[in-house]
Design an enzyme around this catalytic site. Sequence first.
Site, short mmCIF file in Angstrom:
data_model
loop_
_atom_site.label_atom_id
_atom_site.label_comp_id
_atom_site.label_asym_id
_atom_site.label_seq_id
_atom_site.Cartn_x
_atom_site.Cartn_y
_atom_site.Cartn_z
N GLN A 1 4.99 7.06 8.74
CA GLN A 1 3.84 7.09 7.83
C GLN A 1 4.48 6.70 6.50
OE1 GLN A 1 1.65 7.00 5.32
NE2 GLN A 1 2.26 9.06 4.75
N SER A 2 4.28 5.45 6.08
CA SER A 2 5.10 4.89 5.01
C SER A 2 4.40 4.85 3.65
CB SER A 2 5.54 3.47 5.39
OG SER A 2 4.46 2.58 5.24
N TYR B 1 6.59 12.32 1.30
CA TYR B 1 7.18 11.17 2.00
C TYR B 1 8.69 11.11 1.74
CZ TYR B 1 8.60 6.28 2.64
OH TYR B 1 9.27 5.13 3.00
N THR C 1 15.11 5.06 2.15
CA THR C 1 14.32 4.44 1.08
C THR C 1 14.77 4.84 -0.32
OG1 THR C 1 12.14 4.53 0.00
CG2 THR C 1 12.65 6.32 1.48
N LYS D 1 11.82 11.50 4.30
CA LYS D 1 12.82 10.44 4.46
C LYS D 1 14.23 10.96 4.17
CE LYS D 1 10.90 6.49 5.69
NZ LYS D 1 11.33 5.74 6.87
N GLU E 1 12.83 5.63 -2.54
CA GLU E 1 11.95 6.73 -2.96
C GLU E 1 12.70 8.07 -2.93
OE1 GLU E 1 8.85 6.22 -4.11
OE2 GLU E 1 8.04 8.24 -4.07
N THR F 1 4.83 -3.22 14.81
CA THR F 1 3.56 -3.76 14.31
C THR F 1 3.49 -3.76 12.78
OG1 THR F 1 2.59 -1.57 14.51
CG2 THR F 1 2.23 -3.08 16.35
N GLY F 2 4.48 -3.13 12.11
CA GLY F 2 4.44 -3.07 10.64
C GLY F 2 5.05 -4.31 10.01
P1 NAP Z 1 4.55 -0.34 7.52
O1 NAP Z 1 4.10 -1.76 7.38
O2 NAP Z 1 3.67 0.75 7.04
O3 NAP Z 1 4.86 -0.11 9.09
C1 NAP Z 1 5.04 1.18 9.58
C2 NAP Z 1 5.12 1.13 11.09
O4 NAP Z 1 5.15 2.49 11.57
C3 NAP Z 1 3.90 0.47 11.77
O5 NAP Z 1 4.31 -0.19 12.94
C4 NAP Z 1 3.03 1.66 12.11
O6 NAP Z 1 2.16 1.44 13.20
C5 NAP Z 1 4.10 2.67 12.51
N1 NAP Z 1 3.55 4.03 12.45
C6 NAP Z 1 2.94 4.63 11.41
N2 NAP Z 1 2.54 5.86 11.76
C7 NAP Z 1 2.89 6.02 13.04
C8 NAP Z 1 2.73 7.08 13.97
N3 NAP Z 1 2.12 8.22 13.65
N4 NAP Z 1 3.19 6.90 15.21
C9 NAP Z 1 3.79 5.74 15.56
N5 NAP Z 1 3.97 4.71 14.74
C10 NAP Z 1 3.52 4.85 13.49
O7 NAP Z 1 5.96 -0.11 6.83
P2 NAP Z 1 7.09 -1.19 6.45
O8 NAP Z 1 6.85 -1.63 5.06
O9 NAP Z 1 7.21 -2.17 7.54
O10 NAP Z 1 8.38 -0.25 6.38
C11 NAP Z 1 9.20 -0.07 7.54
C12 NAP Z 1 10.01 1.21 7.35
O11 NAP Z 1 10.83 1.09 6.19
C13 NAP Z 1 9.18 2.46 7.15
O12 NAP Z 1 9.89 3.54 7.74
C14 NAP Z 1 9.15 2.64 5.64
O13 NAP Z 1 8.96 4.00 5.30
C15 NAP Z 1 10.54 2.16 5.27
N6 NAP Z 1 10.68 1.56 3.94
C16 NAP Z 1 9.85 0.58 3.52
C17 NAP Z 1 10.05 0.01 2.29
C18 NAP Z 1 9.16 -1.09 1.78
O14 NAP Z 1 9.17 -1.34 0.58
N7 NAP Z 1 8.41 -1.77 2.64
C19 NAP Z 1 11.12 0.42 1.49
C20 NAP Z 1 11.97 1.41 1.97
C21 NAP Z 1 11.76 1.96 3.20
P3 NAP Z 1 0.67 0.86 12.98
O15 NAP Z 1 0.84 -0.61 12.77
O16 NAP Z 1 -0.01 1.21 14.25
O17 NAP Z 1 0.12 1.55 11.77
N1 GDD Z 2 -0.61 1.89 -3.79
C1 GDD Z 2 -0.97 1.87 -5.08
N2 GDD Z 2 -2.28 1.60 -5.38
N3 GDD Z 2 -0.05 2.09 -6.01
C2 GDD Z 2 -0.43 2.03 -7.31
C3 GDD Z 2 -1.74 1.75 -7.68
C4 GDD Z 2 -2.72 1.53 -6.67
O1 GDD Z 2 -3.89 1.29 -6.93
N4 GDD Z 2 -1.80 1.74 -9.03
C5 GDD Z 2 -0.57 2.00 -9.48
N5 GDD Z 2 0.26 2.18 -8.44
C6 GDD Z 2 1.69 2.53 -8.52
C7 GDD Z 2 2.09 3.74 -7.70
O2 GDD Z 2 1.69 4.95 -8.36
C8 GDD Z 2 3.60 3.53 -7.62
O3 GDD Z 2 4.20 4.02 -8.80
C9 GDD Z 2 3.75 2.00 -7.59
O4 GDD Z 2 2.48 1.47 -7.99
C10 GDD Z 2 4.11 1.45 -6.21
O5 GDD Z 2 3.23 1.99 -5.26
P1 GDD Z 2 3.22 1.48 -3.74
O6 GDD Z 2 3.03 0.01 -3.71
O7 GDD Z 2 2.25 2.32 -3.00
O8 GDD Z 2 4.72 1.72 -3.26
P2 GDD Z 2 5.68 2.99 -3.40
O9 GDD Z 2 6.75 2.62 -4.39
O10 GDD Z 2 4.94 4.23 -3.65
O11 GDD Z 2 6.30 3.08 -1.94
C11 GDD Z 2 6.76 1.91 -1.27
O12 GDD Z 2 8.11 1.70 -1.55
C12 GDD Z 2 9.00 2.72 -1.09
C13 GDD Z 2 10.43 2.31 -1.53
O13 GDD Z 2 10.65 2.72 -2.84
C14 GDD Z 2 6.52 2.12 0.24
O14 GDD Z 2 6.79 0.92 0.92
C15 GDD Z 2 7.44 3.20 0.80
O15 GDD Z 2 7.31 3.24 2.22
C16 GDD Z 2 8.89 2.83 0.42
O16 GDD Z 2 9.77 3.80 0.90
#
Ligand code: NAP
Ligand code: GDD
Length: 353
Positions: free
Chosen positions: A84-85, A154, A126, A158, A128, A11-12
């Site tokens: 929990q992302s 987080y 990730t 990870k 991160e 669903t994400g």
């Molecule tokens: P997302 O949109 O937040 O999706 C996260 C998914 O995990 C959703 O399906 C969510 O379900 C599910 N989930 C969250 N908490 C849960 C729980 N307690 N039990 C079961 N399911 C749960 O994240 P994404 O951006 O698609 O990222 C996918 C994966 O890649 C994550 O593991 C994230 O940490 C990792 N990642 C993301 C990025 C990025 O930039 N997007 C980069 C590096 C790694 P619901 O829809 O019900 O909330």
């Molecule tokens: N969310 C958010 N909201 N971030 C903010 C804001 C705000 O109002 N203002 C500034 N930021 C800054 C955060 O402090 C961070 O430095 C940057 O914007 C990016 O924040 P996010 O978009 O929340 O992403 P993230 O980098 O913390 O994490 C995402 O990327 C990771 C990969 O590096 C997530 O998708 C993680 O799940 C993923 O692993």
Amino acid sequence: MVKRALITGITGQDGAYLAKFLLEKGYEVFGTYRRLSTPNFWRLEYLGIFDKVNLIPVELSDTGSIVEALKISEPDEVYHLAAQSFVEASFESPVATGDITGLATTRILEAIRQVCLDVKFYNAATSEMFGATGFLNGGKPLSENDVFRPMSPYAAAKLYGYWITKIYREGYKIFAVNGILFNHESPLRGLEFVTRKIANEVAKIKLGLSNELRLGNLNAKRDWGYAPEYVESMWLMLQRDEPDDYVIATGEAHSVKEFAESAFEIVGLNWEDHVRVDKRFIRPLDVPHLVGDYSKAERVLGWKPRTKFNKLVEIMVREEVGRWSRWLKGERFPWDAPNYPSENRILTRALRM
Ligand code: NAP
Ligand code: GDD
């Protein structure tokens, strides 16, 4: 033989794009989701694949339900994306994040070890995890060989998932890989992440529905790519003969300020007239600088990014302007109209009894 894939977190953002990608490749796709009082399948609907995937309710804290999902789906490939992302939320719920984002990876690997050793397993690691390294090394692009210095609960969770994936790969010879993906965004991004938050608010300000955008740390730099391209790399990693870990990135870093500046520019506005810094959005610790070196992925997988920063900002802002313009004409958002899947698309243990 039709290949079968199981995606946790379908669903994400990534789960939905990956499901679409695999369906187009001819896979039968199974996805786990958590039961909620209001269904959350809008991304699958948005991509037009809601009725094409099989859904399995799974609790990631419950190993039995994970085992059941493996038995029902009998997958060739498992993509573990559920987590929990949201980094900010991990400071509020560090223990729950440790359990769902970290320990659940072991539950899945252990279930695979017991039920289907031959499965290929993708773990969503990730950038991160690099944390402070991206700053301490003077901003050089980070590769698979760089040191991890996590700066959030987080990232620590990870990093645990990353190591346990390697341990199961080496100890039990499971085909298990870590995709070390840098930030990747899209119109399907959750609203709390900074890119979608900016794009959404810029569109509302442009259309007279808001006047202010409140942000935290404007100086943080990230390597932002386009999510649909990144899910392809997950699949490519599982098509190799040998399992390995790969960095996926664009190789460019931009600040939050630059993202905001560029987003406002697209609609002809000046960011400084609308952006306010609000300490509610400043984290106890924040990774200052992340940029990735994707050369190994390019060399071995033949993967490289196609959508760079300016195009990504444009895609996201234009999509939000379109959504809010339609909203003003009375159309509701996809997430405002929760839908239930047809019953034969929901698979539970009862089917096997
Ligand atoms: P997302 O949109 O937040 O999706 C996260 C998914 O995990 C959703 O399906 C969510 O379900 C599910 N989930 C969250 N908490 C849960 C729980 N307690 N039990 C079961 N399911 C749960 O994240 P994404 O951006 O698609 O990222 C996918 C994966 O890649 C994550 O593991 C994230 O940490 C990792 N990642 C993301 C990025 C990025 O930039 N997007 C980069 C590096 C790694 P619901 O829809 O019900 O909330
Ligand atoms: N969310 C958010 N909201 N971030 C903010 C804001 C705000 O109002 N203002 C500034 N930021 C800054 C955060 O402090 C961070 O430095 C940057 O914007 C990016 O924040 P996010 O978009 O929340 O992403 P993230 O980098 O913390 O994490 C995402 O990327 C990771 C990969 O590096 C997530 O998708 C993680 O799940 C993923 O692993």
